[in-house]
Design a protein around this motif. Sequence first.
Motif, short mmCIF file in Angstrom:
data_model
loop_
_atom_site.label_atom_id
_atom_site.label_comp_id
_atom_site.label_asym_id
_atom_site.label_seq_id
_atom_site.Cartn_x
_atom_site.Cartn_y
_atom_site.Cartn_z
N SER A 1 -13.83 -2.43 -1.81
CA SER A 1 -14.16 -2.13 -0.42
C SER A 1 -13.89 -0.66 -0.12
O SER A 1 -12.75 -0.27 0.12
N PRO A 2 -14.94 0.20 -0.13
CA PRO A 2 -14.72 1.62 0.14
C PRO A 2 -14.04 1.90 1.47
O PRO A 2 -13.19 2.79 1.56
N TYR A 3 -14.39 1.13 2.53
CA TYR A 3 -13.77 1.37 3.82
C TYR A 3 -12.27 1.06 3.77
O TYR A 3 -11.44 1.84 4.26
N ALA A 4 -11.90 -0.08 3.17
CA ALA A 4 -10.49 -0.44 3.07
C ALA A 4 -9.72 0.58 2.22
O ALA A 4 -8.59 0.94 2.55
N LEU A 5 -10.33 1.06 1.15
CA LEU A 5 -9.66 2.04 0.29
C LEU A 5 -9.41 3.33 1.05
O LEU A 5 -8.32 3.92 0.97
N ILE B 1 -21.57 -2.32 6.40
CA ILE B 1 -22.19 -1.02 6.15
C ILE B 1 -22.81 -1.06 4.75
O ILE B 1 -22.17 -1.43 3.78
N THR B 2 -24.07 -0.66 4.67
CA THR B 2 -24.76 -0.56 3.38
C THR B 2 -25.22 0.87 3.18
O THR B 2 -25.82 1.47 4.08
N LEU B 3 -24.91 1.43 2.03
CA LEU B 3 -25.35 2.78 1.73
C LEU B 3 -25.82 2.87 0.28
O LEU B 3 -25.48 2.02 -0.54
N HIS B 4 -26.62 3.89 0.00
CA HIS B 4 -27.12 4.11 -1.35
C HIS B 4 -26.35 5.28 -1.95
O HIS B 4 -26.35 6.38 -1.40
N ALA B 5 -25.68 5.04 -3.07
CA ALA B 5 -24.86 6.07 -3.71
C ALA B 5 -25.45 6.43 -5.07
O ALA B 5 -25.79 5.55 -5.86
N VAL B 6 -25.54 7.71 -5.32
CA VAL B 6 -26.09 8.22 -6.58
C VAL B 6 -25.06 9.14 -7.22
O VAL B 6 -24.49 10.01 -6.55
N THR C 1 -19.93 -2.47 2.32
CA THR C 1 -18.53 -2.55 2.69
C THR C 1 -18.44 -3.04 4.13
O THR C 1 -19.40 -2.91 4.90
N ARG C 2 -17.31 -3.58 4.48
CA ARG C 2 -17.14 -4.15 5.81
C ARG C 2 -16.15 -3.32 6.61
O ARG C 2 -15.07 -2.98 6.12
N LYS C 3 -16.53 -2.98 7.84
CA LYS C 3 -15.66 -2.30 8.79
C LYS C 3 -15.52 -3.22 9.99
O LYS C 3 -16.40 -3.26 10.87
N GLY C 4 -14.43 -3.98 10.00
CA GLY C 4 -14.29 -5.02 11.02
C GLY C 4 -15.38 -6.06 10.82
O GLY C 4 -15.55 -6.61 9.74
N LEU D 1 -20.56 17.14 0.06
CA LEU D 1 -22.01 17.18 0.20
C LEU D 1 -22.54 15.83 0.69
O LEU D 1 -22.09 14.78 0.23
N GLY D 2 -23.47 15.89 1.62
CA GLY D 2 -24.09 14.66 2.11
C GLY D 2 -23.23 13.94 3.13
O GLY D 2 -22.28 14.50 3.71
N HIS D 3 -23.58 12.66 3.33
CA HIS D 3 -22.90 11.84 4.34
C HIS D 3 -22.04 10.77 3.66
O HIS D 3 -21.92 10.74 2.44
N ALA D 4 -21.42 9.92 4.48
CA ALA D 4 -20.56 8.81 4.01
C ALA D 4 -19.38 9.31 3.20
O ALA D 4 -18.96 8.67 2.24
N LYS D 5 -18.80 10.43 3.60
CA LYS D 5 -17.67 10.99 2.86
C LYS D 5 -16.44 10.08 2.92
O LYS D 5 -15.67 10.02 1.96
N SER D 6 -16.25 9.38 4.02
CA SER D 6 -15.09 8.48 4.11
C SER D 6 -15.27 7.24 3.24
O SER D 6 -14.32 6.48 3.05
N LEU D 7 -16.47 7.05 2.70
CA LEU D 7 -16.75 5.88 1.86
C LEU D 7 -16.89 6.26 0.39
O LEU D 7 -17.55 5.57 -0.39
N GLY D 8 -16.27 7.36 0.00
CA GLY D 8 -16.22 7.72 -1.41
C GLY D 8 -17.38 8.54 -1.91
O GLY D 8 -17.61 8.62 -3.12
N CYS D 9 -18.10 9.20 -1.01
CA CYS D 9 -19.23 10.05 -1.40
C CYS D 9 -18.94 11.50 -1.01
O CYS D 9 -18.18 11.76 -0.10
N GLY D 10 -19.59 12.43 -1.73
CA GLY D 10 -19.56 13.83 -1.33
C GLY D 10 -18.65 14.74 -2.12
O GLY D 10 -18.76 15.97 -2.00
N LEU D 11 -17.73 14.20 -2.92
CA LEU D 11 -16.78 15.04 -3.68
C LEU D 11 -17.52 15.72 -4.83
O LEU D 11 -18.01 15.07 -5.74
N LEU D 12 -17.59 17.06 -4.78
CA LEU D 12 -18.21 17.87 -5.82
C LEU D 12 -17.14 18.37 -6.76
O LEU D 12 -16.32 19.21 -6.40
N SER D 13 -17.12 17.84 -7.99
CA SER D 13 -16.12 18.23 -8.99
C SER D 13 -16.74 19.26 -9.92
O SER D 13 -17.84 19.06 -10.43
#
Length: 223
Positions: free
Chosen positions: A28-32, A181-186, A174-177, A208-220
Motif C-alpha cells: 500500500s503506497p499510501y500507507a507506506l 487511488i489508481t495510478l500508472h507507474a513506469v 492504493t486506498r486512502k480511507g 519528476l511528475g506527479h504522485a510523489k507521495s505514492l512512491g513516484c518521482g525520485l530521480l536517482s
Amino acid sequence: MTVLPAPLHLSRLFLNPRHRHAARDLGSPYALHQTLRWAFPGAGQEGGPLPDGERLLWRLDTLEDPDSGQATPAVLVQSMTQPDWGALNARDPDYLSAWDVRTLNLSPTLSEGRVLHFRLRANVTVRRADEQGRSARHGVYRPEEQLAWLDRQGERGGFDVLGADITRSERVRTRKGKQVITLHAVTFEGALQVLDPTAVMGAVRGGLGHAKSLGCGLLSLAP
C-alpha cells in the motif's frame, strides 16, 4: 560552483516482511508514505506537516540485504531533513530489519556535459481536455509516448536523455480511507547528460511528475 544550498539525505530501509504493518505497507503506497513520515519531527501526528521546505521522495526497490546478501524489497528515501528511523522502529518495534542513511552531495557530480546513469519510477501522465473543455490527467501507456514524456522532463529539468529502457510499467492501486487511488507507474533506467547543473539539482530535489507521495518521482543518479 555550489549547486545545492543544503545536503540531501538518502536512506535505505529494509522492512521486516514478517511484521504485520510492514507487510501491509509493502502493498500500500499510501500507507507506506504515512509510516515514513514518523521519522520526521511532528510529521507522523495526524495531519502534522513535514518540516518546512521538505520534499520527501521515496521508491520501492530491490536491493541487497546487508545481513543475508540476498536481493530483497527495500525502500529508498530521499529527504532534506535528517530522518530518525530509530524513532520509527521504537514506535513500531521490528518494523525495520535494517537501515542506513548517508549524506548525498551531488554538486561535484553535476558538471555540465557529464554523463550519468539514472533510475526513475514515475507516474507518467498527460493533461487532456474533454468535449466540455474540462482538463484531467490521463495515464500514458504506449512505450514511445512514455519515452517522449521522459524527454520532455529532461528539457525542463536541465538534462538530455541519451538512452532509456522501460524496465517496468504497471498499474498501482492504493486506498486512502474509503477512496481507491489508481495510478500508472513506469520505471526507466538509462543514461543522461547534464546540460544545466542547477536545473538538474532542482529535478533531483523536487522529483519528476506527479504522485510523489505514492512512491513516484525520485530521480536517482550515479556515475
